[in-house]
Design a protein around this motif. Structure first.
Motif, PDB file in Angstrom:
ATOM      1  N   UNK A  99       0.828  -1.212   0.000  1.00 39.61           N
ATOM      2  CA  UNK A  99       0.000   0.000   0.000  1.00 39.61           C
ATOM      3  C   UNK A  99       0.860   1.258   0.000  1.00 39.61           C
ATOM      4  N   UNK A 100       2.029   1.193   0.628  1.00 37.24           N
ATOM      5  CA  UNK A 100       2.897   2.374   0.685  1.00 37.24           C
ATOM      6  C   UNK A 100       3.357   2.794  -0.710  1.00 37.24           C
ATOM      7  N   UNK A 101       3.689   1.814  -1.565  1.00 39.56           N
ATOM      8  CA  UNK A 101       4.112   2.146  -2.924  1.00 39.56           C
ATOM      9  C   UNK A 101       2.957   2.721  -3.732  1.00 39.56           C
ATOM     10  N   UNK A 102       1.786   2.104  -3.629  1.00 40.43           N
ATOM     11  CA  UNK A 102       0.632   2.585  -4.394  1.00 40.43           C
ATOM     12  C   UNK A 102       0.202   3.976  -3.943  1.00 40.43           C
ATOM     13  N   UNK A 103       0.241   4.227  -2.630  1.00 40.13           N
ATOM     14  CA  UNK A 103      -0.097   5.565  -2.144  1.00 40.13           C
ATOM     15  C   UNK A 103       0.973   6.572  -2.559  1.00 40.13           C
ATOM     16  N   UNK A 104       2.219   6.121  -2.633  1.00 38.05           N
ATOM     17  CA  UNK A 104       3.288   7.008  -3.102  1.00 38.05           C
ATOM     18  C   UNK A 104       3.114   7.411  -4.553  1.00 38.05           C
ATOM     19  N   UNK A 105       2.426   6.577  -5.345  1.00 35.20           N
ATOM     20  CA  UNK A 105       2.102   6.945  -6.721  1.00 35.20           C
ATOM     21  C   UNK A 105       0.815   7.757  -6.792  1.00 35.20           C
ATOM     22  N   UNK A 106      -0.189   7.380  -5.991  1.00 35.55           N
ATOM     23  CA  UNK A 106      -1.516   7.986  -6.111  1.00 35.55           C
ATOM     24  C   UNK A 106      -1.558   9.402  -5.548  1.00 35.55           C
ATOM     25  N   UNK A 107      -0.989   9.614  -4.376  1.00 42.06           N
ATOM     26  CA  UNK A 107      -1.125  10.924  -3.714  1.00 42.06           C
ATOM     27  C   UNK A 107      -0.463  12.050  -4.510  1.00 42.06           C
ATOM     28  N   UNK A 108       0.801  11.933  -4.936  1.00 38.29           N
ATOM     29  CA  UNK A 108       1.392  13.053  -5.695  1.00 38.29           C
ATOM     30  C   UNK A 108       0.674  13.341  -7.015  1.00 38.29           C
ATOM     31  N   UNK A 109       0.253  12.284  -7.727  1.00 36.27           N
ATOM     32  CA  UNK A 109      -0.424  12.508  -9.007  1.00 36.27           C
ATOM     33  C   UNK A 109      -1.796  13.137  -8.799  1.00 36.27           C
ATOM     34  N   UNK A 110      -2.553  12.662  -7.809  1.00 31.75           N
ATOM     35  CA  UNK A 110      -3.850  13.280  -7.506  1.00 31.75           C
ATOM     36  C   UNK A 110      -3.665  14.728  -7.061  1.00 31.75           C
ATOM     37  N   UNK A 111      -2.673  14.966  -6.218  1.00 32.82           N
ATOM     38  CA  UNK A 111      -2.432  16.328  -5.738  1.00 32.82           C
ATOM     39  C   UNK A 111      -2.033  17.254  -6.880  1.00 32.82           C
ATOM     40  N   UNK A 112      -1.305  16.725  -7.859  1.00 32.09           N
ATOM     41  CA  UNK A 112      -0.928  17.540  -9.014  1.00 32.09           C
ATOM     42  C   UNK A 112      -2.160  17.964  -9.806  1.00 32.09           C
ATOM     43  N   UNK A 113      -3.127  17.050  -9.969  1.00 32.14           N
ATOM     44  CA  UNK A 113      -4.352  17.425 -10.690  1.00 32.14           C
ATOM     45  C   UNK A 113      -5.127  18.501  -9.937  1.00 32.14           C
ATOM     46  N   UNK A 114      -5.176  18.397  -8.600  1.00 33.22           N
ATOM     47  CA  UNK A 114      -5.885  19.395  -7.802  1.00 33.22           C
ATOM     48  C   UNK A 114      -5.191  20.754  -7.894  1.00 33.22           C
ATOM     49  N   UNK A 115      -3.869  20.761  -7.803  1.00 29.58           N
ATOM     50  CA  UNK A 115      -3.113  22.021  -7.871  1.00 29.58           C
ATOM     51  C   UNK A 115      -3.283  22.672  -9.238  1.00 29.58           C
ATOM     52  N   UNK A 116      -3.290  21.856 -10.304  1.00 26.61           N
ATOM     53  CA  UNK A 116      -3.484  22.411 -11.646  1.00 26.61           C
ATOM     54  C   UNK A 116      -4.852  23.066 -11.751  1.00 26.61           C
ATOM     55  N   UNK A 117      -5.877  22.409 -11.205  1.00 31.13           N
ATOM     56  CA  UNK A 117      -7.215  22.998 -11.247  1.00 31.13           C
ATOM     57  C   UNK A 117      -7.317  24.275 -10.440  1.00 31.13           C
ATOM     58  N   UNK A 118      -6.710  24.308  -9.256  1.00 26.21           N
ATOM     59  CA  UNK A 118      -6.768  25.510  -8.419  1.00 26.21           C
ATOM     60  C   UNK A 118      -5.969  26.661  -9.026  1.00 26.21           C
ATOM     61  N   UNK A 119      -4.940  26.341  -9.805  1.00 25.11           N
ATOM     62  CA  UNK A 119      -4.124  27.394 -10.406  1.00 25.11           C
ATOM     63  C   UNK A 119      -4.745  27.932 -11.694  1.00 25.11           C
ATOM     64  N   UNK A 120      -5.242  27.032 -12.552  1.00 28.71           N
ATOM     65  CA  UNK A 120      -5.729  27.458 -13.866  1.00 28.71           C
ATOM     66  C   UNK A 120      -7.176  27.934 -13.848  1.00 28.71           C
ATOM     67  N   UNK A 121      -8.040  27.233 -13.116  1.00 26.88           N
ATOM     68  CA  UNK A 121      -9.457  27.600 -13.079  1.00 26.88           C
ATOM     69  C   UNK A 121     -10.008  27.373 -11.663  1.00 26.88           C
ATOM     70  N   UNK A 122      -9.646  28.230 -10.735  1.00 22.84           N
ATOM     71  CA  UNK A 122     -10.069  28.022  -9.333  1.00 22.84           C
ATOM     72  C   UNK A 122     -11.580  28.035  -9.155  1.00 22.84           C
ATOM     73  N   UNK A 123     -12.296  28.848  -9.933  1.00 20.76           N
ATOM     74  CA  UNK A 123     -13.758  28.897  -9.783  1.00 20.76           C
ATOM     75  C   UNK A 123     -14.404  27.574 -10.146  1.00 20.76           C
ATOM     76  N   UNK A 124     -13.970  26.996 -11.271  1.00 22.43           N
ATOM     77  CA  UNK A 124     -14.526  25.709 -11.696  1.00 22.43           C
ATOM     78  C   UNK A 124     -14.123  24.603 -10.732  1.00 22.43           C
ATOM     79  N   UNK A 125     -12.868  24.634 -10.262  1.00 26.09           N
ATOM     80  CA  UNK A 125     -12.396  23.593  -9.345  1.00 26.09           C
ATOM     81  C   UNK A 125     -13.172  23.621  -8.032  1.00 26.09           C
TER      82      UNK A 125
END
Length: 227
Positions: A99-125
């Motif tokens: 689980x540690x390896x899978x979470x190490x892949x899932x958390x940074x990639x999911x967080x990157x999608x959230x950060x991209x949404x908050x930076x490019x289109x915060x209202x829609x996000x």
């Protein structure tokens, strides 16, 4: 001496070196690199065709802004498929059952999608946290529920991949143990159980590929909401 069925999921080590490191690095040496020639051999041609087909299929629901992730998502897909498939070979270790390896892949990639949404289109996000037309009394409750569901996404990604692979490996080991126990006592039943084991192994090969695809596909859907 009796050992636990879960011992197969413990990270092995040799001379104090954790072999999970070698298992994670192994997919990088399993695929041939493209040559500088105009015409490559059949293996590289088939490999390139598969990657192109998968990438084009994966990019269909994405906007043009999300196509920058094509190389990352295709590489992640190949990485997960290779590790899942190699873990089905005898005397091997499957890193994606950790689980540690899978979470190490899932958390940074999911967080990157959230950060991209908050930076490019915060209202829609932020608008995804509150559906349009919600009654005023339900607004605080829905915001809390949507926020919780947002933060559960990486956990669902990691747990889904870990649980499916762990359950399949455990079931294969249980049935294989039953075959060895029944063989001297009831050979006919043992042969039938071995046939079930063969079918289960084929199913686990399909699960190994499907779970890698589902992992990457869900990341694509999360990215689509934020680009």
């Amino acid at each position: 001496m009796m050992v636990s069925f879960f011992d197969q999921f413990a990270s092995p080590s040799y001379f104090g070196v954790p072999l999970i490191t070698l298992a994670v690095l192994l997919p990088s040496v399993c695929y041939p690199a493209p040559l500088s020639r105009w015409i490559n051999n059949r293996l590289i041609t088939i490999q390139g065709w598969f990657i192109n087909q998968f990438t084009s299929q994966l990019m269909l629901p994405l906007n043009v802004g999300g196509h920058k992730w094509a190389l990352l998502l295709a590489s992640l897909m190949i990485f997960l498929v290779t590790m899942n498939m190699m873990g089905l070979l005898p005397y091997t270790f499957t890193p994606t059952t950790q689980l540690s390896l899978n979470m190490g892949l899932a958390v940074p990639l999911w967080l990157a999608t959230v950060i991209i949404g908050m930076r490019n289109q915060p209202t829609v996000a932020l608008g995804h946290l509150l559906p349009e037309g919600t009654p005023i009394l339900l607004i605080p409750v829905l915001i809390i529920i949507e926020t919780i569901s947002l933060f559960i996404r990486p956990l669902a990604l990691g747990v889904r991949l870990t649980a499916n692979l762990t359950a399949g490996h455990l079931l294969i080991q249980l049935i294989a143990t039953a075959v060895f126990v029944l063989l001297p006592m009831m050979p006919t039943v043992a042969m039938l159980t071995a046939a079930v084991l063969l079918l289960l192994t084929l199913l686990e090969i399909a699960v190994a590929m499907i779970q890698a695809y589902v992992f990457v596909l869900l990341l694509t859907l999360y990215l689509q909401e934020n680009v």
